[in-house]
Design an enzyme around this catalytic site. Sequence first.
Site, PDB file in Angstrom:
ATOM      1  N   GLY A 164       0.833  -1.200   0.000  1.00 17.76           N
ATOM      2  CA  GLY A 164       0.000   0.000   0.000  1.00 17.76           C
ATOM      3  C   GLY A 164       0.866   1.247   0.000  1.00 17.76           C
ATOM      4  O   GLY A 164       1.999   1.246  -0.507  1.00 17.76           O
ATOM      5  N   SER A 165       0.340   2.285   0.604  1.00 17.47           N
ATOM      6  CA  SER A 165       1.013   3.583   0.515  1.00 17.47           C
ATOM      7  C   SER A 165       2.334   3.657   1.255  1.00 17.47           C
ATOM      8  O   SER A 165       3.102   4.605   1.077  1.00 17.47           O
ATOM      9  CB  SER A 165       0.084   4.680   1.044  1.00 17.47           C
ATOM     10  OG  SER A 165      -1.068   4.722   0.238  1.00 17.47           O
TER      11      SER A 165
END
Lengths: 465, 409
Positions: A215-216
């Site tokens: 993810g981020s």
Amino acid sequence: MSVLGSPANGRIRALFRIILGLFLALFLYIAYLQTIAADGTAGRSENTRTAFEEFESPRGSILSSDGVVLAESVADGQGGFVRKYPLGSVAAHLVGYDSFRFGSTGVERARSAILSGISGGRLFDRFLRLGVPGDDSGRDVVLTIDSVLQQLAADQLGSRNGAVVMLRIDDGAILAAHSYPSFNPGQIDTELPNLRERTDAPLLNRAFQGLYTPGSTFKVITAASALDSGVATPDSTLSSPSVLTIEGGDITNHGRENCGDLSISEAFARSCNTAFAALGVEVGESALFETARSFGFERSMIDVLPTNPSRLPAGGVEDDLDLGWTSAGQGRTLASPLQMAIVAAVIAGDGRLASARLIESDLRGADSLIDRAVIPREIAEELQKMMERVVASGTGRAASVPGIRVAGKTGTAELADAADHAWFIGYAPATAPQVAVAVIVENGGSGGAVAAPIAGKLLEAAISR
Amino acid sequence: MILALFVMGAVSLTGFTSVSIATERPILDGLWLAAGHFTVTAIFVALVRGLGVKERTLIITAATLVAIGLLVQYRVSPELAQAQLVWYMIALAVAAVVVYFIKDPGMLERYKYILGIVGLVLLLSPIPFGVVRGGARLWIDFGPISFQPAELAKIMLAVFFAAYLADRYRQLSSGSDRLMRLPRLADVGPLIAMWVISMLVLVLERDLGSSLIFFSLFLVLLYVATARWLYPVIGLGLFTAGAWASYYVFDHVSLRINVWLDPWTDFFGSGYQVAQAQLAFATGGIAGRGLGQGSPELIPAAATDFPLAVIGEELGLIGVGLVILLIILLVGRGFSIALNTQDLFTKLLATGLASAIGLQALVIIGGVTKAIPMTGVTLPFVSYGGSSLLTNSLILALLLRIRPNGGES
């Protein structure tokens, strides 16, 4: 009758040479059995010899760095010893188990020679003693684990599937590494068959072996690569529309938010996907992946226990759309919690990578440390400011600790067919970093809401110790 | 001689005490065995010296091998070692009697046919009378005492072969001026006859080991007497062919071969003993796990067929090397006696007796280590067993009496 004496003697000598040669060949063959082939044969599962021996003498203890017993041998009152694990399931994946029935795992296996006191050097001692029993008990093994932080990691994660890894920044010591679901190593003889059956894989050490879409949190790497390659500077203005169309496919911001025009630092704090997708495409696949590899992707980050190296898309990205999603942390990239804790530690450590270590008592020369620059210091410092901003005013506010400046990055890894994984990686204090942490809660939802508070609690406890 | 005797005694004392302590048995048990072994050996040495025997290497080497054997037996069970010590006493007493009565083994040549026939009968006697133990029909029971006749047959047949070949070597080696000419049928007759007998032993007594030792003993002496290398080549070819055929025909032979090729598949069944020996050697490594620190209880028939595996585990490659060295010393000394005697019969007899020990050691060491298929013969002087110890002591007694100047000449 002595007519044949002399020629027969030649044949008797020849015969003796043949017999001698056969004995010599046999001896060389036995020497092969007892040296070159010995480890392979002796290690066969049919061989109960060393197992018998190990259970007849007390094994050394496994201790945390603060002296708490994680595993110890206790006399069973019948001349043998049983293995006790006072903390139960809390450090189970690190300590492992040592079972007469099922063998051993974890540090019990990795440092068995020290714990059991049976190693090459001692065998010769025994030969010299000619069987007179001496002190056959093993030696202790001390881990880098801090029992308080390990317990806190277990408490904070609770009964949510996931993992927590905490590192000390200056020497890479693993202070806590918890994985849930876990198991009780003291009951392995009866429980192992059930544990193996369970679909939630309680035997898997998610901290080192679990591979998740980052993810981020991967944007730390994308940002580092963009700044390092000069594609972006802290002063550049990036554009982050709600939807970015690349090669006919869409990259979207979380909740289709339009971030507008902003700096890399702001895009990082608000975790705007389209800005980082565009950066990644501009940086290019090879430079981005090179940065990821220098942070440790595709390598085992520790050799004591089984680990899965974090993966970049096999065979490279398909197209710029794929590269865009990969740069934003989605796509086929997979990272372990240990790897992502190391990413945070590298930023906190001004761009230097220290190898993670788990065994405090291992003798090791300073040169065996992987201590090398991953990214230039000034870029690490830039990312430090960006990560501090995430916790100060961005998506990671839930990780903040009163009186301590925390830096970090949230991640909400979107899955095709299940709820999002909640990620947080970070370190503290931001002014003079001491510890780095990575938290993942499987299918936990938003990283900022679910993972960040756990990280905050752990960082707070670590700083106060 | 006296010094060597005391060195042997001191070493065996250390060994027995070590095992006593390591296995938590009364130290006195081990001391008693060491003292018993030393005393029996010393009395034998004194007796044969009194009878004019000057040879010492043979006696001390054999006695050291017996001490190592007793150590293994004591390791497995003290009762076994005590029984073996009694056998040692009996065997050396009989050997002393033989040394007393047979001042010149050359005289045995006169009894070659009687000995040959008795030897043959003994070799084949288990076929009608024998009891099957451990898959082989080797034993004859006399009330409480069991007896392996093939062991004694070995000596008698060695005497017969030596006498027969000393008498007939000229005929059998005739035509040797033309190297590749095949011998006449009458000349290969004895070879064929011995081959048939060895095949009978293999098939009907299920004893590959005795069969191989008996037949190769004949081949060895045939070669030494006639100088024709074609004999042993043809002989070994015949034996291999026979054994190969029986692999396909007889289950007990194919089982042995299959275990040799892969003891692991049927680990808890047919392969257990050989596989456990492999594990024992591997776990022992170079220096061994220490006396009393191994697991001989895991190896079936550790004291009789597999003493070397126990030594390999507890004393490692060093211990195994020592045993092999002692056997080479014993065989080498036997050959040197053969070289120094003038009379052809005694020369062949000494060669045969020394070869019998050497061949048997090769067959069992090879079998235990899985170099060749396992056959249940004893490791000379080391294995537990009265018949074996008695036979080997008789071989010792005969070799002690063969002197450089020979007999009748």
